[in-house]
Design an enzyme around this catalytic site. Structure first.
Site, PDB file in Angstrom:
ATOM      1  N   GLY A  36      -1.103  -4.398   0.906  1.00  0.00           N
ATOM      2  CA  GLY A  36      -1.974  -4.033   0.172  1.00  0.00           C
ATOM      3  C   GLY A  36      -2.521  -4.511  -0.544  1.00  0.00           C
ATOM      4  O   GLY A  36      -2.404  -5.794  -1.252  1.00  0.00           O
ATOM      5  N   GLY A  71      -0.451  -3.923   8.985  1.00  0.00           N
ATOM      6  CA  GLY A  71       0.291  -3.797  10.627  1.00  0.00           C
ATOM      7  C   GLY A  71       0.800  -4.685  10.776  1.00  0.00           C
ATOM      8  O   GLY A  71       0.788  -6.402  10.472  1.00  0.00           O
ATOM      9  N   ASP A 113       7.055  -8.110   1.007  1.00  0.00           N
ATOM     10  CA  ASP A 113       8.190  -8.061   2.312  1.00  0.00           C
ATOM     11  C   ASP A 113       7.432  -8.649   3.045  1.00  0.00           C
ATOM     12  O   ASP A 113       8.400  -9.070   3.552  1.00  0.00           O
ATOM     13  CB  ASP A 113       9.509  -7.380   1.730  1.00  0.00           C
ATOM     14  CG  ASP A 113       9.273  -5.674   1.300  1.00  0.00           C
ATOM     15  OD1 ASP A 113       7.217  -5.735   1.103  1.00  0.00           O
ATOM     16  OD2 ASP A 113       9.592  -5.112   1.068  1.00  0.00           O
ATOM     17  N   GLY A 114       7.040  -7.271   3.480  1.00  0.00           N
ATOM     18  CA  GLY A 114       6.083  -6.665   5.049  1.00  0.00           C
ATOM     19  C   GLY A 114       5.882  -8.611   5.535  1.00  0.00           C
ATOM     20  O   GLY A 114       6.163  -8.630   6.567  1.00  0.00           O
ATOM     21  N   THR A 115       5.076  -8.454   4.351  1.00  0.00           N
ATOM     22  CA  THR A 115       3.716  -9.574   5.285  1.00  0.00           C
ATOM     23  C   THR A 115       5.185 -11.043   5.721  1.00  0.00           C
ATOM     24  O   THR A 115       4.910 -12.383   6.353  1.00  0.00           O
ATOM     25  CB  THR A 115       3.417 -10.069   3.598  1.00  0.00           C
ATOM     26  OG1 THR A 115       2.179  -8.604   3.584  1.00  0.00           O
ATOM     27  CG2 THR A 115       2.518 -11.996   4.301  1.00  0.00           C
ATOM     28  N   ASP A 137       4.805  -3.844  -7.072  1.00  0.00           N
ATOM     29  CA  ASP A 137       5.844  -2.368  -7.766  1.00  0.00           C
ATOM     30  C   ASP A 137       7.248  -3.546  -8.189  1.00  0.00           C
ATOM     31  O   ASP A 137       7.815  -2.394  -8.712  1.00  0.00           O
ATOM     32  CB  ASP A 137       6.671  -2.040  -6.291  1.00  0.00           C
ATOM     33  CG  ASP A 137       5.290  -1.394  -5.032  1.00  0.00           C
ATOM     34  OD1 ASP A 137       4.326  -0.771  -5.727  1.00  0.00           O
ATOM     35  OD2 ASP A 137       5.068  -1.743  -4.525  1.00  0.00           O
ATOM     36  N   MET A 156       1.961   4.508  -9.326  1.00  0.00           N
ATOM     37  CA  MET A 156       2.764   3.551  -7.977  1.00  0.00           C
ATOM     38  C   MET A 156       3.837   2.924  -8.194  1.00  0.00           C
ATOM     39  O   MET A 156       3.976   2.381  -9.075  1.00  0.00           O
ATOM     40  CB  MET A 156       1.346   3.040  -7.320  1.00  0.00           C
ATOM     41  CG  MET A 156       1.463   1.808  -7.993  1.00  0.00           C
ATOM     42  SD  MET A 156      -0.088   0.951  -7.164  1.00  0.00           S
ATOM     43  CE  MET A 156       0.595   0.531  -5.235  1.00  0.00           C
ATOM     44  N   ILE A 196      -5.533   0.937 -10.873  1.00  0.00           N
ATOM     45  CA  ILE A 196      -4.118  -0.449 -10.825  1.00  0.00           C
ATOM     46  C   ILE A 196      -4.006  -1.305 -10.127  1.00  0.00           C
ATOM     47  O   ILE A 196      -3.642  -2.677 -10.589  1.00  0.00           O
ATOM     48  CB  ILE A 196      -2.607   0.712 -11.018  1.00  0.00           C
ATOM     49  CG1 ILE A 196      -2.403   1.565 -12.088  1.00  0.00           C
ATOM     50  CG2 ILE A 196      -1.347  -0.663 -11.234  1.00  0.00           C
ATOM     51  CD1 ILE A 196      -1.329   1.707 -12.236  1.00  0.00           C
ATOM     52  N   ARG A 197      -4.218  -1.352  -8.923  1.00  0.00           N
ATOM     53  CA  ARG A 197      -4.324  -2.655  -7.806  1.00  0.00           C
ATOM     54  C   ARG A 197      -5.665  -2.930  -7.805  1.00  0.00           C
ATOM     55  O   ARG A 197      -5.525  -4.247  -7.199  1.00  0.00           O
ATOM     56  CB  ARG A 197      -2.895  -1.781  -7.075  1.00  0.00           C
ATOM     57  CG  ARG A 197      -4.018  -0.978  -5.842  1.00  0.00           C
ATOM     58  CD  ARG A 197      -3.320  -0.719  -4.852  1.00  0.00           C
ATOM     59  NE  ARG A 197      -3.909  -0.241  -3.418  1.00  0.00           N
ATOM     60  CZ  ARG A 197      -3.673  -0.199  -2.258  1.00  0.00           C
ATOM     61  NH1 ARG A 197      -2.349  -0.593  -2.099  1.00  0.00           N
ATOM     62  NH2 ARG A 197      -4.482  -0.302  -1.322  1.00  0.00           N
TER      63      ARG A 197
END
Length: 473
Positions: free
Chosen positions: A101, A165, A190-192, A220, A263, A378-379
């Site tokens: 994101g 993904g 973290d997923g990346t 976050d 968020m 915000i992002r």
């Protein structure tokens, strides 16, 4: 497809309880790798700096508050430029990719990697991978120069585009090998970083001279080990605008209620820090602090009490809060996004409706409720000055590490000093601890009840202890 890495931790032990969790180095599997003098020693901008190069034995402690009888705890390798590097400037072919994101500071990190490679290490080949991990094997690339990234730090989002993904690790490494890329800079959460870990492992398996460096991006602020995520400071600052708007709306009308959803997935840090900073919030709800609507001393009763006292109130709710009662009342099933993150139901809309229904049903008090959800505001905004400097330091630390031959690492501040952290250490998630001092400060600031039963408190204490043990603290 990508799966979480299984790299064995590289632990170095020494006298007096010294325990270093080191990061991989190219010489671990390329033992005859030559080294070269660092070009920075001839750079006039750095010639005036005393002790500019870090010592190979410099470490950063994960814990700085210890008892006199406690062990020294885990250490990480200190980030920074080294006197010897493993790449000559003209052989470097670097690439940069952004995944996951959006977050304030992505463009700053991209620009500073490019400018740092060009300006500090005289590198002239930097490739931008467009569209996230899939861009490696879909031929979406762009050449990045100092001129092309000159003012991108002033914009939100990422000039390279992004995606979520899974990805095909073998195809990615095939692309890296075919293109002659030997430094890979991966910006993401973290997923990346989990994806980066398996890319590194495949590169290592093939014996390629390719350094893989991660830059943590998570609005976050829920990445473990490091002090703070890039973009978080900007997010909290922007959240103030939404809270201020909610406060103005609420106090300008009889029995006004402003509900702001912020968020943060399951962490709650944006909601907590924005609440503490604003001083206009009457109640903050986060994932780690369960709340109930009905009953003595519970949320709806507290809202009635605060309206009678002040005539208005502002409620901040983190997106991961109240998911159990929300799911139950909406009879929803679990869904996940492309990155495998659980899709959270809109607790802000749910809570606003429950509050409205309560006062409509009881007819004790007429309310005027306004709901504000500033998530994408915000992002998607550009970073503030603090995050701009922070992203610059992250980018430079990543460059220094890759040039020195370190690989399979993420860079970040640990107790105020930038360090190289193995990928597997930052793929966990940290949350606001409701038994910590910061949450106590929030309760004191808002004068709200904790909504926690004695069992909730004991469970929270146990959870915090287990999490600390899991992090090696």
């Amino acid at each position: 497809m990508c799966s979480e890495g299984k790299t064995t931790p590289k632990i170095v032990r020494g006298e007096g309880g010294y325990v270093l969790e080191d990061v991989p180095h190219l010489i671990d599997y390329l033992p005859d790798l030559p080294t070269y003098p660092n070009p920075l020693q001839d750079n006039p901008a750095y010639s005036v700096v005393n002790q500019y190069f870090v010592d190979v034995n410099d470490n950063v402690a994960q814990k700085i508050v210890v008892h006199k009888s406690s062990p020294r705890g885990m250490l990480f390798r200190r980030a920074g430029p080294h006197q010897r590097v493993c790449f000559e400037s003209d052989e470097v072919h670097a690439c940069i990719v952004t995944c996951g994101g959006l977050c304030p500071g992505l463009n700053t990190a991209i620009g500073e990697i490019v400018c740092g490679l060009y300006g500090m290490y005289v590198v002239r080949k930097v490739l931008g991978i467009e569209g996230g991990y899939r861009g490696f094997y879909s031929s979406n690339t762009t050449n990045l120069t100092q001129k092309s990234v000159n003012d991108i730090h002033k914009r939100g989002g990422t000039i390279l585009c992004t995606s979520r993904g899974g990805h095909d690790t073998l195809k990615i490494v095939d692309s890296i090998e075919d293109r002659g890329i030997n430094q890979v800079y991966i910006i993401g959460g973290d997923g990346t970083q989990k994806g980066a870990s398996v890319i590194f492992e495949e590169i290592q398996r093939r014996g390629l001279k390719v350094a893989v460096a991660g830059i943590p991006k998570m609005i976050d602020n829920d990445i473990v080990v490091i002090d703070q995520s890039s973009g978080f400071d900007t997010a909290v600052e922007e959240a103030q605008r939404a809270i201020n708007a909610a406060h103005v709306e609420a106090e300008s009308i009889e029995n006004g209620i402003g509900v702001v959803k912020l968020m943060g997935r399951y962490s709650g840090f944006i909601a907590m820090y924005a609440t503490l900073a604003s001083r206009d919030v009457d109640c903050c709800l986060i994932p780690g602090s369960p709340f109930r609507l009905e009953g003595k001393g519970e949320l709806l009763e507290f809202i009635e009490k605060r309206l009678k006292e002040n005539g208005h109130m502002v409620i901040v709710v983190a997106e991961g809060a109240g998911q159990d009662p929300t799911v139950e009342s909406m009879r929803s099933v679990d869904h996940q996004d492309a990155s495998g993150n659980k899709l959270l139901l809109d607790v802000g809309l749910w809570l606003s409706q429950k509050i409205t229904d309560h006062f409509t049903r009881n007819k004790k008090m007429h309310i005027n409720l306004k709901y504000i959800d500033p998530t994408y505001m915000i992002r998607a905004i550009p970073r503030n000055a603090s995050d701009n400097i922070y992203c610059t330091l992250l980018a430079h630390s990543a460059i220094h590490g890759a040039m020195a031959g370190y690989t399979g690492f993420t860079v970040g501040p640990v107790n105020g000093r930038h360090a190289y952290i193995p990928f597997h250490r930052i793929t966990g998630v940290q949350n606001v601890v409701v038994t910590d001092r910061m949450w106590a400060r929030l309760l004191s600031s808002t004068n709200q009840p904790s909504f926690l039963s004695s069992k909730d408190v004991e469970d929270a204490k146990k959870g915090a202890t287990d999490a600390a043990v899991g992090r090696g603290e």
